[in-house]
Design an enzyme around this catalytic site. Structure first.
Site, mmCIF file in Angstrom:
data_model
loop_
_atom_site.group_PDB
_atom_site.id
_atom_site.type_symbol
_atom_site.label_atom_id
_atom_site.label_comp_id
_atom_site.label_asym_id
_atom_site.label_seq_id
_atom_site.Cartn_x
_atom_site.Cartn_y
_atom_site.Cartn_z
ATOM 1 N N ASP A 2 0.827 -1.206 0.000
ATOM 2 C CA ASP A 2 0.000 0.000 0.000
ATOM 3 C C ASP A 2 0.864 1.259 0.000
ATOM 4 O OD1 ASP A 2 -2.308 -1.407 0.010
ATOM 5 O OD2 ASP A 2 -2.624 -1.316 2.158
ATOM 6 N N GLU A 86 -2.666 -6.707 10.876
ATOM 7 C CA GLU A 86 -3.111 -8.108 10.859
ATOM 8 C C GLU A 86 -2.451 -8.930 11.967
ATOM 9 O OE1 GLU A 86 -3.979 -8.472 6.072
ATOM 10 O OE2 GLU A 86 -1.954 -8.848 6.788
#
Length: 377
Positions: A2, A86
């Site tokens: 990203d 995560e």
């Protein structure tokens, strides 16, 4: 991959500079300062406080600052558990080209704090010789399973007594980390009208192999002979948290078959695990997709129509659509997106609504043009 980068706070980075072992470390001594090593979760390494205490303080401050919005405007808190938010180890870092898809990644347990936990676990198991290092034959970040002695299908170390000990310890450390953070989060946000959710990575490459190497290096002890997602789902269920999973838009045949990618099979396994643990499942797409095939796959996956299902009316509790950018606001993409949102809203009883969507497109298009301009600025 990203473009968004939110680093650790400066005062944490300064502590890592003083004590580099606070950062996750691989067997070659490469440090990763994206997230603190979970090996020091309960140690007062941050100016006399533990990382868990510091994170709890941050959550407290967030709750107090946004108290009047909780349960109304803010209805879900996704609690960061590791790299990219995560619950996993940073086993496949893309920065500086260290890892490239579909490499198996590398174990991240070589800082002194993780090694001290490993040593204690090995001694407790009566195998002190197993406590000095992680597997030394597990290859490099960009190897494939069959390139390594540890992950190969025939006689691989992952399937032996040592492999079972090490992978059990490595994955349990991750589960304990999630448990500790969720205990704090639950206490802080209790009775505030918000759901708590946790993001789990969709590691679908080499899923068709026996060892599932990329999942193992990330901390998910999932192999052909063992379900690694049920323990995660059970841990989340204990705290009433939502299991948020990615790669919902992917189809098996769209991925490189030589790397035995199987995102659909992985999503199905996760759906069964969350059902068994009675934990809500939410999803998101891994890659930006604006085509009907991806939309159809999301609709199919979110309806949780699993073969052999008892026919209960279970669906995903939420879906996060990535990404809202200029491409989404192209007229054709926007028309398809509006139709997709309407189908998602209707759930399992959805009918084709493409024609109906035309009306929404004409109504919303001036607003979309404004939004696209705003995004550009």
């Amino acid at each position: 991959g990203d473009s968004c980068t939110i680093p650790l706070p400066k005062w944490v980075v300064e502590e890592i500079e003083r004590d580099p072992d606070l950062a996750y470390t691989d067997q070659w001594g490469r440090r990763n300062s994206e997230y603190l090593s979970l090996g020091c979760d309960t140690l007062p390494v941050l100016k006399g406080r533990t990382p868990i205490q510091c994170y709890a303080d941050f959550m407290h401050a967030f709750r107090d600052r946004f108290e009047n919005l909780l349960g109304d405007t803010i209805v879900e808190i996704q609690v960061g558990m590791g790299p990219a938010g995560e619950l996993r180890y940073p086993s496949y870092p893309e920065q500086n080209g260290t890892w490239k898809f579909p490499g198996i990644g590398a174990f991240q347990c070589y800082d002194k704090y993780m090694l001290s936990h490993l040593k204690a676990a090995a001694e407790a198991a009566g195998k002190s010789k197993w406590g000095s290092t992680g597997p030394t034959d597990a290859g490099h970040y960009n190897n494939w399973p069959e390139d390594t002695n540890f992950f190969r299908k025939e006689g691989g170390g992952w399937d032996g007594a040592y492999g079972e000990f090490f992978l059990g310890w490595y994955s349990q450390m991750l589960l304990d980390h999630g448990d500790r953070i969720l205990s704090s989060a639950k206490a802080i946000f209790e009775n505030k009208g918000v759901k708590i959710s946790v993001k789990i990575a969709g590691i679908h490459w080499h899923y068709g192999t026996r060892s599932h190497a990329p999942e193992l290096t990330a901390g998910y002890y999932n192999t052909r002979f063992r379900d690694g997602y049920l323990p995660i789902a059970q841990m989340l269920a204990r705290h009433g948290a939502v299991f948020n999973f990615t790669c919902i838009e992917m189809r098996d045949h769209e991925q490189p078959q030589d790397a035995q990618c199987a995102p659909e099979k992985l999503v199905k396994q996760v759906a069964l695990a969350t059902r068994a643990a009675q934990v809500p499942l939410a999803g998101e797409n891994a890659l930006p997709r604006y085509d009907e095939r991806a939309h159809e796959q999301i609709l199919q996956a979110s309806s949780l129509n699993i073969e052999g299902d008892s026919g209960d009316n279970r669906e995903m509790c939420a879906f996060t659509y990535l990404r809202m950018n200029q491409d989404l606001f192209q007229p054709d993409n926007w028309r398809r997106f509006v139709a997709f949102v309407k189908k998602m809203k209707e759930g399992k009883d959805a009918n084709p609504v493409e024609r109906e969507a035309e009306h929404f497109v004409h109504v919303t298009w001036p607003l979309v043009q404004e939004a696209a301009v705003a995004l550009m600025h």
